[in-house]
Every structure is written in C-alpha cells, then in structure tokens.
Design a protein around this motif. Structure first.
Motif, mmCIF file in Angstrom:
data_model
loop_
_atom_site.group_PDB
_atom_site.id
_atom_site.type_symbol
_atom_site.label_atom_id
_atom_site.label_comp_id
_atom_site.label_asym_id
_atom_site.label_seq_id
_atom_site.Cartn_x
_atom_site.Cartn_y
_atom_site.Cartn_z
ATOM 1 N N VAL A 14 0.833 -1.201 0.000
ATOM 2 C CA VAL A 14 0.000 0.000 0.000
ATOM 3 C C VAL A 14 0.869 1.253 0.000
ATOM 4 O O VAL A 14 0.623 2.198 -0.766
ATOM 5 C CB VAL A 14 -0.955 -0.005 1.214
ATOM 6 C CG1 VAL A 14 -1.658 1.352 1.346
ATOM 7 C CG2 VAL A 14 -1.984 -1.113 1.084
ATOM 8 N N ALA A 15 1.894 1.285 0.843
ATOM 9 C CA ALA A 15 2.767 2.455 0.918
ATOM 10 C C ALA A 15 3.475 2.699 -0.409
ATOM 11 O O ALA A 15 3.511 3.834 -0.917
ATOM 12 C CB ALA A 15 3.784 2.277 2.045
ATOM 13 N N ALA A 16 4.043 1.645 -0.992
ATOM 14 C CA ALA A 16 4.761 1.792 -2.259
ATOM 15 C C ALA A 16 3.845 2.330 -3.347
ATOM 16 O O ALA A 16 4.215 3.233 -4.111
ATOM 17 C CB ALA A 16 5.348 0.438 -2.677
ATOM 18 N N THR A 17 2.638 1.797 -3.412
ATOM 19 C CA THR A 17 1.694 2.196 -4.453
ATOM 20 C C THR A 17 1.250 3.646 -4.279
ATOM 21 O O THR A 17 1.183 4.411 -5.248
ATOM 22 C CB THR A 17 0.472 1.265 -4.442
ATOM 23 O OG1 THR A 17 0.910 -0.091 -4.563
ATOM 24 C CG2 THR A 17 -0.460 1.594 -5.588
ATOM 25 N N CYS A 18 0.965 4.032 -3.053
ATOM 26 C CA CYS A 18 0.497 5.406 -2.807
ATOM 27 C C CYS A 18 1.609 6.431 -3.007
ATOM 28 O O CYS A 18 1.356 7.532 -3.512
ATOM 29 C CB CYS A 18 -0.097 5.510 -1.403
ATOM 30 S SG CYS A 18 -1.659 4.620 -1.210
ATOM 31 N N PHE A 19 2.824 6.088 -2.643
ATOM 32 C CA PHE A 19 3.944 6.998 -2.922
ATOM 33 C C PHE A 19 4.144 7.148 -4.424
ATOM 34 O O PHE A 19 4.431 8.247 -4.923
ATOM 35 C CB PHE A 19 5.232 6.486 -2.271
ATOM 36 C CG PHE A 19 5.340 6.792 -0.796
ATOM 37 C CD1 PHE A 19 5.090 8.073 -0.309
ATOM 38 C CD2 PHE A 19 5.715 5.818 0.111
ATOM 39 C CE1 PHE A 19 5.197 8.363 1.047
ATOM 40 C CE2 PHE A 19 5.830 6.090 1.457
ATOM 41 C CZ PHE A 19 5.569 7.365 1.935
ATOM 42 N N ALA A 20 4.008 6.055 -5.178
ATOM 43 C CA ALA A 20 4.130 6.129 -6.631
ATOM 44 C C ALA A 20 3.016 6.973 -7.230
ATOM 45 O O ALA A 20 3.221 7.729 -8.189
ATOM 46 C CB ALA A 20 4.111 4.727 -7.228
ATOM 47 N N GLU A 21 1.830 6.864 -6.658
ATOM 48 C CA GLU A 21 0.669 7.608 -7.145
ATOM 49 C C GLU A 21 0.901 9.117 -7.085
ATOM 50 O O GLU A 21 0.318 9.869 -7.874
ATOM 51 C CB GLU A 21 -0.571 7.220 -6.324
ATOM 52 C CG GLU A 21 -1.857 7.906 -6.713
ATOM 53 C CD GLU A 21 -2.427 7.436 -8.044
ATOM 54 O OE1 GLU A 21 -3.385 8.060 -8.533
ATOM 55 O OE2 GLU A 21 -1.917 6.437 -8.601
ATOM 56 N N THR A 22 1.741 9.576 -6.162
ATOM 57 C CA THR A 22 2.019 11.014 -6.035
ATOM 58 C C THR A 22 3.271 11.429 -6.802
ATOM 59 O O THR A 22 3.815 12.507 -6.575
ATOM 60 C CB THR A 22 2.151 11.414 -4.556
ATOM 61 O OG1 THR A 22 3.117 10.586 -3.902
ATOM 62 C CG2 THR A 22 0.819 11.284 -3.839
ATOM 63 N N GLY A 23 3.744 10.562 -7.723
ATOM 64 C CA GLY A 23 4.809 10.957 -8.629
ATOM 65 C C GLY A 23 6.200 10.500 -8.285
ATOM 66 O O GLY A 23 7.150 10.786 -9.025
ATOM 67 N N ASN A 24 6.367 9.786 -7.193
ATOM 68 C CA ASN A 24 7.690 9.309 -6.812
ATOM 69 C C ASN A 24 8.102 8.090 -7.635
ATOM 70 O O ASN A 24 7.262 7.371 -8.179
ATOM 71 C CB ASN A 24 7.709 8.946 -5.325
ATOM 72 C CG ASN A 24 7.437 10.136 -4.438
ATOM 73 O OD1 ASN A 24 8.231 11.062 -4.337
ATOM 74 N ND2 ASN A 24 6.265 10.138 -3.798
ATOM 75 N N HIS A 25 9.400 7.865 -7.698
ATOM 76 C CA HIS A 25 9.963 6.665 -8.315
ATOM 77 C C HIS A 25 10.135 5.647 -7.196
ATOM 78 O O HIS A 25 10.954 5.834 -6.302
ATOM 79 C CB HIS A 25 11.309 6.994 -8.970
ATOM 80 C CG HIS A 25 11.996 5.825 -9.603
ATOM 81 N ND1 HIS A 25 12.728 4.904 -8.888
ATOM 82 C CD2 HIS A 25 12.053 5.429 -10.900
ATOM 83 C CE1 HIS A 25 13.218 3.989 -9.711
ATOM 84 N NE2 HIS A 25 12.825 4.285 -10.939
#
Length: 449
Positions: A14-25
């Motif tokens: 969940v954390a990885a996906t949500c961080f990616a959703e906000t533009g992070n690599h």
C-alpha cells in the motif's frame, strides 16, 4: 523522490503504491521471487479495495517497480522504508529478526547517504537497534557513510487503506535530524494539500504512539463488548447506549460497535507487544490484561447464544446433528484477512460441539480453505449456505449481508434462527418477520435468554 519499500506485504504494498501515485519513483523489494513475479504480472497477493487498479496504473506509467534485488534498490533510492513483518513470539514480543536482517543488508550495500524508515510496527527502541545493525555492517566493510533512522508508523485500516494513506488523519514522524525531518515532510507534502497533519517527535515517542493508539482502540472495543453483554443480561439495548455515550464529544462514536471481538494483524499483536514492553520494564498494564481477556471471551459469545437457543451446555457433541450456515470469515469486511478472526474460534468450537458448517465469504474463501481444509463445507454464495441448515450465524459485516432476502432465508432454514455477531438487523423487525434473532447486546430479554 526516489524511494525503496522493502517488504511487499500489506503495509509495504500500500505504501509503495500510494507513494508512486504522487509521482515518486518507487521500487518495492521482496525476497519472495514468486510474489514479485506475480506482482509484475498484475497478480495482487491481498484484497484491498482500489489497490489493484492503482498498482496497474503506476506500473504502466513506470513509477512503480518490483524486484528481488535489494542492493540495486538501495543504490537507486534516497529513502528506504522497512516494511517487513514483525510477528508475535510466544511471549507476546515482536519478532524483529526480519527488520534487523534488512537493516544489516542495507548496511552491507549502501554507498551514499540514506534515510532508513521503520514503517513496520516495532517496539520502542527498535530504531536504535536498526541503527546499530547498519553501523556494524558498515564497520565490517571498513567504510564510513552517513545515514539516519526514522520512525514513521503506519495507521492503515484494512479495507480502507488507500483512503487512509492518501488522506491521512495524521502522519507521525520520529526523527532526530532536522534535515531528515524536512525531507520526510517533503515526501508527505502531497498528502497534506488541504491541511498539514504531520506530527513530529522524537523516535522513541513515535514508536510508542503506534502501540498506544492501537491499544486504545482495542480497549474501546472490549469495553463496548462488555457493556453489550451486560445489556443482554439486564434487558437494555446497546445501540441506544452507544448513541447515548457516543454523543458526548469527549467519547465520540468511533470503535463503539459491539461484536464478536477484534482480530486482524494489528490489534491482537500490538496489544501483546506493548504488554511485553511493560513487563520488560517491571510494569504490568492491568487495563490491557483485561482488554485481551475480554476479547478472548467475546469470540465465544456467539456460540453461547447458539447453545442457549438449544438449551444445552458446551460439552463435546452437544450440537451433534446440527448444521449451520456461516456468513463471513474475514476478521472484518473489505478484506480477505483471517488472521486472528473470530470466525476461526467460532467455527472450531462448533465443530468440537459436533455441528457441521457451510460457510461463505466474498473474499476470504481461499484463506478459509488453508485454515479449515475439508473440515467444513464451502458455498459459492451466501444463500447456498442455507440449504439444510438449522440456523444462520453472521460473523463479518459485509455490505451484501445487510439487506438480504429474509423470506428466502426463512424458507431455506429448517427453523428461522439467526445468531448475528454484528448486529446487522433490527431485533423488532426480525421478530415481526417470525425469526428467532440473537444478537450482541440487543436481545432485550433479561439474562439474554
């Protein structure tokens, strides 16, 4: 920002996906090769509303990656989240072997400044152990590389994790370094567009905050279950009591729903862990002792109502020849998680008493098969469970169980008996429809009979 999330379990994914959703690599790392291959193919290991399409979107947009190559992920990332499991030991302590193994692995391969973030739920003092493990690995390599360790506990509710992460009530960050704190604030800033909910503190306080929060919520649940049981004895309605006390702004309505006890991966484990921490410091948390005992006992309440209905005691074989339908197996709705689920206790006790079971859950059937094997029957849908059943037991509050076809239920059951562990229906309406309806704290008959 470039991030690595080590561990692709519930929290990590969940954390990885949500961080990616906000533009992070974001690189999500796991040692389980099959799990990583499945994730690359879009096969998600858990059920969480909204997670699968978000993963697919960010993989396609090349912001989210899955790998087993930890050194490569460490080299490419500035912030490294440790999100591996911390299972309970027999003494209630959190097992930190996976957290510390990851910390050591980071120390053995890092080649520049890194921020290591404890995202796993860990006891007070873990950040210092993580720091020591990394420092030891660096010393063995004969290198001196700067790093910081941060505590950033998660507060995700299964079934609502995406919303909880994207629109958090608060983000707790425990850090000793001002520069590190600013980087963490920047990372979480996209989730704070309307209002900043970032709470900063020292590392040990952040670690304690997670356990204290879950212990408080578990306490509210057990307290309300005790009140519900008392309501059954005195003929009061716990739903009215809940409304009466919840309207007090000092109390509020959250986590005051009575039922068949709490379960899942967090509350049982975290209550045990904070109690263990207290014992290590020569202190006994008497309130939490009671919380745990009440919860253990509450998981048997629904069986007691079945036994009372048949006017029999809990001796082996007491329900021989009886067959029950069970709706709901996961510990709560909107998840397939059966860890510490009340359904396990209830079904095993019914089997011990000689009954047979046919069960259905919208998402947890595969998990149930791992637990029960062929000891119970499994239905393709909720109404299929009712065939030849003496009664219906409701254990999980899935929405599709809230407005069923009562006439169909009544015609399918041998007798119109429902034991509801989630108080989904009105006792008055059920009585009017001709059901014998037993629920939690709303039976309105002194002594609960």
């Amino acid at each position: 920002m470039k991030i690595a999330v080590i561990g692709s379990g519930y929290v990590g994914l969940v954390a990885a996906t949500c961080f990616a959703e906000t533009g992070n690599h974001v690189i999500c790392v796991d040692i389980d090769e099959q799990k990583i291959e499945n994730l690359k193919k879009g096969i998600i290991p858990i059920y969480e509303p909204g997670l699968e399409p978000m993963i697919q979107k960010n993989v396609e947009d090349r912001r989210l990656f899955f790998t087993t190559n930890l050194p490569e992920a460490v080299a490419e990332s500035l912030v490294l989240f440790i999100a591996v499991g911390t299972p309970s030991g027999e003494d209630g302590s959190a097992d930190l072997q996976y957290v510390l193994a990851v910390a050591r692995s980071i120390g053995l391969c890092m080649d520049s400044y890194k921020i290591i973030v404890d995202k796993s739920t860990v006891p007070v003092g873990t950040a210092e152990k993580v720091q020591a493990a990394i420092a030891q690995a660096l010393q063995e390599r004969g290198v001196d590389i700067e790093f910081d360790v941060v505590s950033n506990p998660e507060f995700l509710k299964e079934g609502a994790a995406i919303d909880d992460f994207m629109k958090p009530d608060r983000v707790v960050i425990g850090a000793e370094n001002v520069r590190t704190l600013e980087i963490m604030k920047e990372l979480y800033s996209p989730f704070m567009m309307r209002q900043s909910r970032i709470i900063t503190m020292d590392v040990r306080s952040a670690e304690m905050t997670k356990y204290a929060a879950n212990a408080m919520l578990a306490t509210r649940i057990s307290f309300m279950n005790e009140i519900a049981n008392l309501c059954d004895l005195v003929g009061a309605d716990v739903s009215s009591v809940r409304e009466g006390i919840g309207s007090d702004s000092r109390i509020g309505h959250s986590f005051l729903y009575p039922g068949v006890g709490y379960g899942g991966s967090c509350f049982p484990k975290d209550v045990k862990a904070i109690m263990r921490t207290a014992r290590e410091h020569g202190m006994k948390l008497q309130v939490l002792d009671a919380v745990e005992e009440v919860n253990k006992r509450q998981k048997e309440v629904l069986v007691d109502k079945v036994l009372n209905h048949y006017n029999t005691s809990a001796v082996a074989g007491a329900l021989k020849g009886r067959h029950f339908a069970v709706w709901g197996l996961s510990f709560k709705a909107n998840t397939d998680d059966m860890r510490e689920s009340s359904s396990i206790v209830i079904i095993r006790e019914l089997l011990r008493l000689g009954a047979t079971i046919c069960a259905y859950d919208p998402e947890a059937m595969d998990e149930a098969r791992k637990i029960f094997g062929d000891a119970i029957h499994y239905a393709a849908g909720q109404y299929e469970t009712l065939e030849n059943a003496d009664g219906l037991l409701i254990i999980t509050e899935w929405n599709e169980f809230r407005r069923p076809d009562f006439e169909r239920i009544k015609q399918s059951l041998k007798e119109p008996f429902i034991a509801d562990g989630r108080n989904l229906y009105s006792p008055e309406k059920m009585q009017q429809m001709g059901f014998t309806y037993r629920c939690i704290g709303r039976d309105r008959t002194p002594s609960g009979k």
